[in-house]
Design an enzyme around this catalytic site. Structure first.
Site, short mmCIF file in Angstrom:
data_model
loop_
_atom_site.label_atom_id
_atom_site.label_comp_id
_atom_site.label_asym_id
_atom_site.label_seq_id
_atom_site.Cartn_x
_atom_site.Cartn_y
_atom_site.Cartn_z
N PHE A 90 45.33 36.10 41.49
CA PHE A 90 46.56 36.24 40.70
C PHE A 90 46.41 37.27 39.58
CE2 PHE A 90 46.83 32.04 42.50
CZ PHE A 90 48.18 31.76 42.65
N ASP A 91 47.47 38.03 39.36
CA ASP A 91 47.68 38.74 38.11
C ASP A 91 48.16 37.69 37.11
OD1 ASP A 91 48.35 40.88 36.27
OD2 ASP A 91 50.44 40.59 36.87
N ILE A 92 48.19 38.02 35.82
CA ILE A 92 48.67 37.05 34.83
C ILE A 92 50.07 37.41 34.32
CG2 ILE A 92 48.33 36.09 32.52
CD1 ILE A 92 45.37 36.06 32.98
N ASP A 93 50.16 38.53 33.57
CA ASP A 93 51.44 38.89 32.96
C ASP A 93 52.48 39.24 34.02
OD1 ASP A 93 50.47 38.61 30.35
OD2 ASP A 93 49.72 40.64 30.30
#
Length: 209
Positions: A7-10
């Site tokens: 996953f990416d976060i932002d």
């Protein structure tokens, strides 16, 4: 069927757009005296802060980045986890589905912006901006995560929201899933387009909850 979700976060797990853009507008006003409209700053979403400030011709990027992070705290109340994602992330963890994070945040930014939501313990591996020399859209961060997890590119999929995420995944020979709930561009080239976080369960062969 994928064995590893990265996953990416932002813009993927947490919605930080208002906080990031508003705090950057404040920084630029202080540093340059210029009022930047928010649409001119959307390019910073998804890349390391230092890289973003370089593109804005800020000279002392490290010092400016520290100020930016301080200003960001003034907008923390606007940051939230996207609906239903917390439940899905915890469910994946309970079922022992291997998950990781590849983010353009530094470790300090991760601690400040993401840790308060208490989700970091549900991920097996986390790669931050200061863990690699090159950053998205370069493949190095995703390849680093795969190396740590001992997973092949074919077994993993990267979930993100920006063109930087897409290119990093493609450059790493990893399939890309577009988080439609956070993206600004629903037309990005993605193997899978996710309309709702529940669809994350489908791509690892788990019945929806």
């Amino acid at each position: 069927m994928y064995k590893y979700l990265i996953f990416d976060i932002d813009g993927t797990i947490i919605d930080t757009e208002k906080a990031v853009i508003s705090s950057l507008q404040k920084l630029l006003k202080v540093e340059t005296g210029i009022d930047y409209p928010s649409d001119e700053l959307s390019f910073v979403l998804g890349i390391p802060g230092v890289d973003a400030l370089k593109q804005l011709n800020i000279q002392d990027t490290e010092k400016a980045c520290e100020k930016w992070n301080e200003y960001l705290k003034e907008f923390y109340n606007s940051i939230r986890v996207f609906p239903d994602l917390e439940e899905i992330i915890k469910h994946l963890h309970q079922l022992k589905i291997k998950t990781g994070i590849v983010t353009s945040k530094t470790k300090q930014e991760l601690t400040d912006d993401f840790y308060p939501f208490g989700l970091h313990d549900y991920f097996d591996y986390i790669v931050c901006a200061d863990d690699t020399i090159k950053h998205k859209p370069d493949p190095e961060p995703i390849l680093k995560c795969l190396e740590i997890a001992k997973v092949s590119p074919a077994e993993a999929i990267y979930i993100g929201d920006t063109s930087y995420d897409m290119l990093s995944a493609h450059n790493a020979s990893v399939d890309f899933a577009l988080a439609l709930w956070g993206t600004k561009d629903p037309n990005l080239n993605a193997k899978i387009k996710l309309s709702h976080p529940r669809e994350l369960l489908d791509i690892v062969g788990i019945p929806s909850i």
